[in-house]
Motif scaffolding. Structure first.
Motif, PDB file in Angstrom:
ATOM      1  N   GLU A 245       0.870   6.220  -7.277  1.00  0.00           N
ATOM      2  CA  GLU A 245      -0.287   7.068  -7.598  1.00  0.00           C
ATOM      3  C   GLU A 245       0.047   8.545  -7.460  1.00  0.00           C
ATOM      4  OE1 GLU A 245      -3.501   5.598  -5.197  1.00  0.00           O
ATOM      5  OE2 GLU A 245      -3.624   3.731  -6.347  1.00  0.00           O
ATOM      6  N   GLU A 246       0.840   8.913  -6.440  1.00  0.00           N
ATOM      7  CA  GLU A 246       1.268  10.304  -6.275  1.00  0.00           C
ATOM      8  C   GLU A 246       2.065  10.780  -7.487  1.00  0.00           C
ATOM      9  OE1 GLU A 246       3.497  10.450  -2.631  1.00  0.00           O
ATOM     10  OE2 GLU A 246       1.738   9.952  -1.411  1.00  0.00           O
ATOM     11  N   ASN A 247       2.686   9.830  -8.177  1.00  0.00           N
ATOM     12  CA  ASN A 247       3.483  10.152  -9.359  1.00  0.00           C
ATOM     13  C   ASN A 247       2.691  10.013 -10.651  1.00  0.00           C
ATOM     14  OD1 ASN A 247       6.587  10.706  -8.858  1.00  0.00           O
ATOM     15  ND2 ASN A 247       5.836   9.362  -7.233  1.00  0.00           N
ATOM     16  N   GLY A 248       1.357   9.971 -10.543  1.00  0.00           N
ATOM     17  CA  GLY A 248       0.500  10.088 -11.708  1.00  0.00           C
ATOM     18  C   GLY A 248       0.093   8.802 -12.405  1.00  0.00           C
ATOM     19  N   LEU A 249       0.350   7.658 -11.810  1.00  0.00           N
ATOM     20  CA  LEU A 249      -0.054   6.397 -12.419  1.00  0.00           C
ATOM     21  C   LEU A 249      -1.170   5.761 -11.611  1.00  0.00           C
ATOM     22  CD1 LEU A 249       2.773   6.903 -13.708  1.00  0.00           C
ATOM     23  CD2 LEU A 249       3.038   4.450 -13.769  1.00  0.00           C
ATOM     24  N   GLU A 250      -1.903   4.896 -12.247  1.00  0.00           N
ATOM     25  CA  GLU A 250      -2.969   4.136 -11.591  1.00  0.00           C
ATOM     26  C   GLU A 250      -2.373   2.839 -11.041  1.00  0.00           C
ATOM     27  OE1 GLU A 250      -7.045   1.841 -12.985  1.00  0.00           O
ATOM     28  OE2 GLU A 250      -6.167   3.362 -14.297  1.00  0.00           O
ATOM     29  N   THR A 251      -2.916   2.357  -9.928  1.00  0.00           N
ATOM     30  CA  THR A 251      -2.488   1.070  -9.387  1.00  0.00           C
ATOM     31  C   THR A 251      -3.697   0.206  -9.086  1.00  0.00           C
ATOM     32  OG1 THR A 251      -2.500   1.702  -7.039  1.00  0.00           O
ATOM     33  CG2 THR A 251      -0.453   2.086  -8.265  1.00  0.00           C
ATOM     34  N   GLU A 252      -3.457  -1.091  -9.080  1.00  0.00           N
ATOM     35  CA  GLU A 252      -4.447  -2.060  -8.613  1.00  0.00           C
ATOM     36  C   GLU A 252      -3.683  -3.147  -7.879  1.00  0.00           C
ATOM     37  OE1 GLU A 252      -7.953  -5.136 -10.130  1.00  0.00           O
ATOM     38  OE2 GLU A 252      -6.844  -3.951 -11.610  1.00  0.00           O
TER      39      GLU A 252
ATOM     40  N   LYS B 233      -5.000  -8.866 -16.529  1.00  0.00           N
ATOM     41  CA  LYS B 233      -4.700  -7.579 -15.895  1.00  0.00           C
ATOM     42  C   LYS B 233      -3.232  -7.203 -16.078  1.00  0.00           C
ATOM     43  CE  LYS B 233      -8.425  -7.761 -12.549  1.00  0.00           C
ATOM     44  NZ  LYS B 233      -9.060  -6.467 -12.334  1.00  0.00           N
ATOM     45  N   ILE B 234      -2.354  -8.199 -16.052  1.00  0.00           N
ATOM     46  CA  ILE B 234      -0.938  -7.929 -16.294  1.00  0.00           C
ATOM     47  C   ILE B 234      -0.738  -7.456 -17.726  1.00  0.00           C
ATOM     48  CG2 ILE B 234       1.375  -8.948 -16.437  1.00  0.00           C
ATOM     49  CD1 ILE B 234       0.453 -10.907 -14.195  1.00  0.00           C
ATOM     50  N   ARG B 235      -1.395  -8.092 -18.674  1.00  0.00           N
ATOM     51  CA  ARG B 235      -1.287  -7.696 -20.084  1.00  0.00           C
ATOM     52  C   ARG B 235      -1.657  -6.220 -20.262  1.00  0.00           C
ATOM     53  NH1 ARG B 235      -1.245 -12.072 -23.895  1.00  0.00           N
ATOM     54  NH2 ARG B 235      -1.947 -14.034 -22.987  1.00  0.00           N
ATOM     55  N   ASP B 236      -2.643  -5.757 -19.499  1.00  0.00           N
ATOM     56  CA  ASP B 236      -3.149  -4.388 -19.637  1.00  0.00           C
ATOM     57  C   ASP B 236      -2.372  -3.366 -18.810  1.00  0.00           C
ATOM     58  OD1 ASP B 236      -5.114  -5.304 -21.367  1.00  0.00           O
ATOM     59  OD2 ASP B 236      -6.620  -5.507 -19.777  1.00  0.00           O
ATOM     60  N   SER B 237      -1.333  -3.788 -18.116  1.00  0.00           N
ATOM     61  CA  SER B 237      -0.580  -2.865 -17.270  1.00  0.00           C
ATOM     62  C   SER B 237       0.805  -2.596 -17.845  1.00  0.00           C
ATOM     63  CB  SER B 237      -0.452  -3.437 -15.852  1.00  0.00           C
ATOM     64  OG  SER B 237       0.373  -4.585 -15.862  1.00  0.00           O
TER      65      SER B 237
ATOM     66  N   SER C  57       0.833  -1.215   0.000  1.00  0.00           N
ATOM     67  CA  SER C  57       0.000   0.000   0.000  1.00  0.00           C
ATOM     68  C   SER C  57       0.859   1.253   0.000  1.00  0.00           C
ATOM     69  CB  SER C  57      -0.942   0.002   1.203  1.00  0.00           C
ATOM     70  OG  SER C  57      -1.907  -1.000   1.073  1.00  0.00           O
ATOM     71  N   GLU C  58       1.941   1.235   0.740  1.00  0.00           N
ATOM     72  CA  GLU C  58       2.865   2.371   0.751  1.00  0.00           C
ATOM     73  C   GLU C  58       3.471   2.567  -0.643  1.00  0.00           C
ATOM     74  OE1 GLU C  58       3.818   4.503   3.404  1.00  0.00           O
ATOM     75  OE2 GLU C  58       2.080   3.615   4.417  1.00  0.00           O
ATOM     76  N   CYS C  59       3.860   1.473  -1.268  1.00  0.00           N
ATOM     77  CA  CYS C  59       4.435   1.526  -2.619  1.00  0.00           C
ATOM     78  C   CYS C  59       3.399   2.059  -3.615  1.00  0.00           C
ATOM     79  CB  CYS C  59       4.924   0.136  -3.014  1.00  0.00           C
ATOM     80  SG  CYS C  59       5.805   0.075  -4.593  1.00  0.00           S
ATOM     81  N   ALA C  60       2.191   1.522  -3.552  1.00  0.00           N
ATOM     82  CA  ALA C  60       1.126   1.938  -4.474  1.00  0.00           C
ATOM     83  C   ALA C  60       0.798   3.427  -4.297  1.00  0.00           C
ATOM     84  CB  ALA C  60      -0.129   1.092  -4.250  1.00  0.00           C
ATOM     85  N   ALA C  61       0.793   3.904  -3.068  1.00  0.00           N
ATOM     86  CA  ALA C  61       0.483   5.317  -2.819  1.00  0.00           C
ATOM     87  C   ALA C  61       1.487   6.230  -3.514  1.00  0.00           C
ATOM     88  CB  ALA C  61       0.454   5.590  -1.315  1.00  0.00           C
ATOM     89  N   VAL C  62       2.760   5.873  -3.458  1.00  0.00           N
ATOM     90  CA  VAL C  62       3.787   6.689  -4.107  1.00  0.00           C
ATOM     91  C   VAL C  62       3.628   6.638  -5.627  1.00  0.00           C
ATOM     92  CG1 VAL C  62       6.276   6.882  -4.511  1.00  0.00           C
ATOM     93  CG2 VAL C  62       5.417   6.508  -2.209  1.00  0.00           C
TER      94      VAL C  62
END
Length: 188
Positions: free
Chosen positions: A29-36, A72-76, A22-27
């Motif tokens: 997202e802060e840098n303008g990318l989407e995460t799942e 989902k990996i293919r689309d990321s 979650s900490e990694c994903a937050a950073v």
């Protein structure tokens, strides 16, 4: 918008590995990318049967939910895995998933090639380095790009929440997330 898929291999709901991801994903997202973030908890991921069907059907023959993850990996553009360390290695279900994902990629259109990401290992006391090395084998053989950080992507903690107290570990993971995001933006 570019997307990074994260997989949490912990069997503990909201445990240390999940919190670190979650900490990694937050950073990211802060840098303008989407995460799942997807969780293997409760999934029954089987080992590869080496049947070779993926070369013909471009997905795995085993119907246990992994093909949905593969889609989902293919689309990321990015792919990060986080694993708790048990007996000096990554969890078996994660390794089974990665082996099958890699097999499908190699036997279809090499969809993992040039994806940016890497592994994160969380443990009480030790085994993170060998776990990261084990997981890196997946990334490197699949022609993926693994950015560095200020240290190896490992965090220490046993009881729920202790990993967040590892200031250096969390700082390392945040820098890794930032590097993943920035590299994806530069490539795209």
């Amino acid at each position: 918008m570019a997307k990074v898929l994260l997989i949490c291999a912990s069997p503990r709901k909201n445990g240390n590995t999940s919190q670190v991801l979650s900490e990694c994903a937050a950073v990211i997202e802060e840098n303008g990318l989407e995460t799942e973030t997807l969780y293997l908890k409760g999934e029954k991921i089987e080992s590869c049967r080496a049947c070779g069907r993926c070369a013909r059907i471009h997905k795995c023959k085993i119907d246990d939910g992994l093909n949905e993850i593969i889609d989902k990996i293919r689309d990321s553009e990015g792919f990060i895995v986080g694993s708790p360390v048990y007996f000096g290695t990554a969890r078996g279900d994660l390794m089974a998933a990665l082996q099958r994902i890699g097999y499908v990629s190699m036997n279809s259109n090499h969809f993992l090639s040039w994806k940016v990401g890497g592994p994160i290992a969380v443990a009480r006391r030790g085994g993170q380095t060998s776990t990261i090395q084990e997981l890196l084998m997946f990334y490197l053989i699949n022609d993926m790009i693994v950015p560095g950080s200020t240290y190896w992507n490992m965090v220490f903690g046993l009881e729920k929440g202790e990993a967040l107290e590892d200031e250096e570990g969390i700082r390392t993971i945040k820098r890794f997330g930032e590097n993943v995001a920035n590299l994806i933006k530069k490539i795209n």
